[in-house]
Scaffold this motif. Sequence first.
Motif, mmCIF file in Angstrom:
data_model
loop_
_atom_site.group_PDB
_atom_site.id
_atom_site.type_symbol
_atom_site.label_atom_id
_atom_site.label_comp_id
_atom_site.label_asym_id
_atom_site.label_seq_id
_atom_site.Cartn_x
_atom_site.Cartn_y
_atom_site.Cartn_z
ATOM 1 N N ARG A 80 37.133 101.852 -8.616
ATOM 2 C CA ARG A 80 36.319 102.688 -9.499
ATOM 3 C C ARG A 80 36.033 104.027 -8.820
ATOM 4 O O ARG A 80 36.113 105.084 -9.445
ATOM 5 C CB ARG A 80 35.015 101.983 -9.856
ATOM 6 N N THR A 81 35.704 103.978 -7.533
ATOM 7 C CA THR A 81 35.426 105.213 -6.801
ATOM 8 C C THR A 81 36.642 106.132 -6.819
ATOM 9 O O THR A 81 36.524 107.337 -7.055
ATOM 10 C CB THR A 81 35.015 104.890 -5.346
ATOM 11 N N ASP A 82 37.824 105.559 -6.580
ATOM 12 C CA ASP A 82 39.051 106.352 -6.629
ATOM 13 C C ASP A 82 39.261 106.963 -8.013
ATOM 14 O O ASP A 82 39.632 108.129 -8.139
ATOM 15 C CB ASP A 82 40.268 105.494 -6.270
ATOM 16 N N MET A 83 39.014 106.167 -9.041
ATOM 17 C CA MET A 83 39.196 106.659 -10.413
ATOM 18 C C MET A 83 38.219 107.785 -10.724
ATOM 19 O O MET A 83 38.585 108.788 -11.342
ATOM 20 C CB MET A 83 39.032 105.512 -11.419
ATOM 21 N N VAL A 84 36.963 107.624 -10.306
ATOM 22 C CA VAL A 84 35.955 108.661 -10.541
ATOM 23 C C VAL A 84 36.343 109.932 -9.793
ATOM 24 O O VAL A 84 36.261 111.039 -10.344
ATOM 25 C CB VAL A 84 34.547 108.171 -10.136
ATOM 26 N N ASN A 85 36.770 109.793 -8.542
ATOM 27 C CA ASN A 85 37.177 110.968 -7.760
ATOM 28 C C ASN A 85 38.350 111.685 -8.417
ATOM 29 O O ASN A 85 38.384 112.920 -8.492
ATOM 30 C CB ASN A 85 37.537 110.571 -6.327
ATOM 31 N N LEU A 109 45.603 114.305 -21.623
ATOM 32 C CA LEU A 109 44.293 114.129 -22.231
ATOM 33 C C LEU A 109 44.068 112.680 -22.669
ATOM 34 O O LEU A 109 42.981 112.127 -22.502
ATOM 35 C CB LEU A 109 44.110 115.089 -23.412
ATOM 36 N N GLU A 110 45.100 112.048 -23.196
ATOM 37 C CA GLU A 110 45.008 110.637 -23.589
ATOM 38 C C GLU A 110 44.730 109.771 -22.358
ATOM 39 O O GLU A 110 43.878 108.880 -22.384
ATOM 40 C CB GLU A 110 46.309 110.204 -24.265
ATOM 41 N N TRP A 111 45.439 110.052 -21.282
ATOM 42 C CA TRP A 111 45.239 109.313 -20.043
ATOM 43 C C TRP A 111 43.823 109.522 -19.525
ATOM 44 O O TRP A 111 43.148 108.564 -19.125
ATOM 45 C CB TRP A 111 46.253 109.770 -19.001
ATOM 46 N N TYR A 112 43.351 110.736 -19.536
ATOM 47 C CA TYR A 112 42.016 111.061 -19.038
ATOM 48 C C TYR A 112 40.946 110.303 -19.829
ATOM 49 O O TYR A 112 40.006 109.752 -19.254
ATOM 50 C CB TYR A 112 41.774 112.568 -19.103
ATOM 51 N N GLU A 113 41.083 110.234 -21.135
ATOM 52 C CA GLU A 113 40.122 109.508 -21.965
ATOM 53 C C GLU A 113 40.126 108.014 -21.616
ATOM 54 O O GLU A 113 39.076 107.378 -21.556
ATOM 55 C CB GLU A 113 40.429 109.703 -23.447
ATOM 56 N N LYS A 114 41.298 107.456 -21.382
ATOM 57 C CA LYS A 114 41.380 106.041 -21.021
ATOM 58 C C LYS A 114 40.756 105.785 -19.656
ATOM 59 O O LYS A 114 40.070 104.782 -19.450
ATOM 60 C CB LYS A 114 42.828 105.561 -21.036
ATOM 61 N N VAL A 115 40.989 106.661 -18.713
ATOM 62 C CA VAL A 115 40.423 106.504 -17.376
ATOM 63 C C VAL A 115 38.899 106.556 -17.446
ATOM 64 O O VAL A 115 38.209 105.741 -16.821
ATOM 65 C CB VAL A 115 40.969 107.573 -16.401
ATOM 66 N N ALA A 116 38.366 107.477 -18.217
ATOM 67 C CA ALA A 116 36.912 107.588 -18.346
ATOM 68 C C ALA A 116 36.337 106.308 -18.951
ATOM 69 O O ALA A 116 35.306 105.804 -18.498
ATOM 70 C CB ALA A 116 36.543 108.801 -19.189
ATOM 71 N N HIS A 117 36.996 105.760 -19.948
ATOM 72 C CA HIS A 117 36.532 104.525 -20.588
ATOM 73 C C HIS A 117 36.562 103.368 -19.594
ATOM 74 O O HIS A 117 35.597 102.609 -19.474
ATOM 75 C CB HIS A 117 37.400 104.203 -21.808
ATOM 76 N N VAL A 118 37.654 103.238 -18.856
ATOM 77 C CA VAL A 118 37.775 102.152 -17.875
ATOM 78 C C VAL A 118 36.730 102.313 -16.777
ATOM 79 O O VAL A 118 36.090 101.339 -16.366
ATOM 80 C CB VAL A 118 39.207 102.098 -17.280
ATOM 81 N N THR A 119 36.537 103.521 -16.311
ATOM 82 C CA THR A 119 35.541 103.786 -15.277
ATOM 83 C C THR A 119 34.157 103.345 -15.739
ATOM 84 O O THR A 119 33.418 102.693 -14.993
ATOM 85 C CB THR A 119 35.530 105.276 -14.901
ATOM 86 N N ASN A 120 33.805 103.675 -16.961
ATOM 87 C CA ASN A 120 32.494 103.282 -17.490
ATOM 88 C C ASN A 120 32.379 101.765 -17.620
ATOM 89 O O ASN A 120 31.340 101.180 -17.321
ATOM 90 C CB ASN A 120 32.228 103.948 -18.841
ATOM 91 N N ARG A 121 33.434 101.118 -18.072
ATOM 92 C CA ARG A 121 33.416 99.661 -18.208
ATOM 93 C C ARG A 121 33.306 98.982 -16.841
ATOM 94 O O ARG A 121 32.599 97.993 -16.694
ATOM 95 C CB ARG A 121 34.674 99.161 -18.936
ATOM 96 N N VAL A 122 34.006 99.501 -15.849
ATOM 97 C CA VAL A 122 33.921 98.940 -14.499
ATOM 98 C C VAL A 122 32.499 99.088 -13.974
ATOM 99 O O VAL A 122 31.935 98.154 -13.397
ATOM 100 C CB VAL A 122 34.940 99.601 -13.547
ATOM 101 N N ALA A 123 31.894 100.248 -14.199
ATOM 102 C CA ALA A 123 30.515 100.472 -13.752
ATOM 103 C C ALA A 123 29.562 99.491 -14.425
ATOM 104 O O ALA A 123 28.684 98.914 -13.769
ATOM 105 C CB ALA A 123 30.091 101.911 -14.050
ATOM 106 N N ASP A 124 29.725 99.269 -15.710
ATOM 107 C CA ASP A 124 28.880 98.311 -16.433
ATOM 108 C C ASP A 124 29.058 96.903 -15.870
ATOM 109 O O ASP A 124 28.094 96.165 -15.678
ATOM 110 C CB ASP A 124 29.226 98.299 -17.928
ATOM 111 N N PHE A 125 30.317 96.519 -15.618
ATOM 112 C CA PHE A 125 30.599 95.188 -15.079
ATOM 113 C C PHE A 125 29.969 95.018 -13.704
ATOM 114 O O PHE A 125 29.341 93.999 -13.417
ATOM 115 C CB PHE A 125 32.103 94.942 -15.008
ATOM 116 N N LEU A 126 30.148 96.009 -12.840
ATOM 117 C CA LEU A 126 29.587 95.927 -11.499
ATOM 118 C C LEU A 126 28.071 95.794 -11.549
ATOM 119 O O LEU A 126 27.481 94.997 -10.820
ATOM 120 C CB LEU A 126 29.983 97.144 -10.670
#
Length: 149
Positions: A80-85, A109-126
């Motif tokens: 997640r840290t790598d993705m956020v960075n 842009l499509e990739w960036y939107e997916k990364v942001a979504h995954v990052t948020n979901r990982v943060a919620d899970f953690l």
Amino acid sequence: MMHEEDNSNQELGQKKPIIRRDKVVVTKVTEQELSQIKSTADQCGMTRSDFIRARALGYKPRQRLSDRELDGLRQLAACRTDMVNFANALHGLSDNEKIRLFRHEETMLEWYEKVAHVTNRVADFLQSAQTVNSYPAGTTNEEIKEDGA
């Protein structure tokens, strides 16, 4: 939520209300049932009393994570840290730099939107996985109860 109210009371210099538990409930169990209660309470990081009270009031405490699961969470947190960075680095680029970097703006842009979504979901899970079990005293929040867990 009760926790937020407690914080606001503490910020105003008020003391947290003391809950006095002076009533006793007695029940008989077999040796095997007692062993299971002790084991499950330990796995949840709770006292037997808190565990039994929580279960009797409809809550289902979660078991603490194993060392293997904790290691997996640490690795997930590092990812997640790598993705956020990486997302932050992309955010700091101009549109032209992003286009040059990926050579196709729509895909980037499509990739960036997916990364942001995954990052948020990982943060919620953690956050949910690292929350410590506690007996939710004084709450009637149905979301915390067993059906919502």
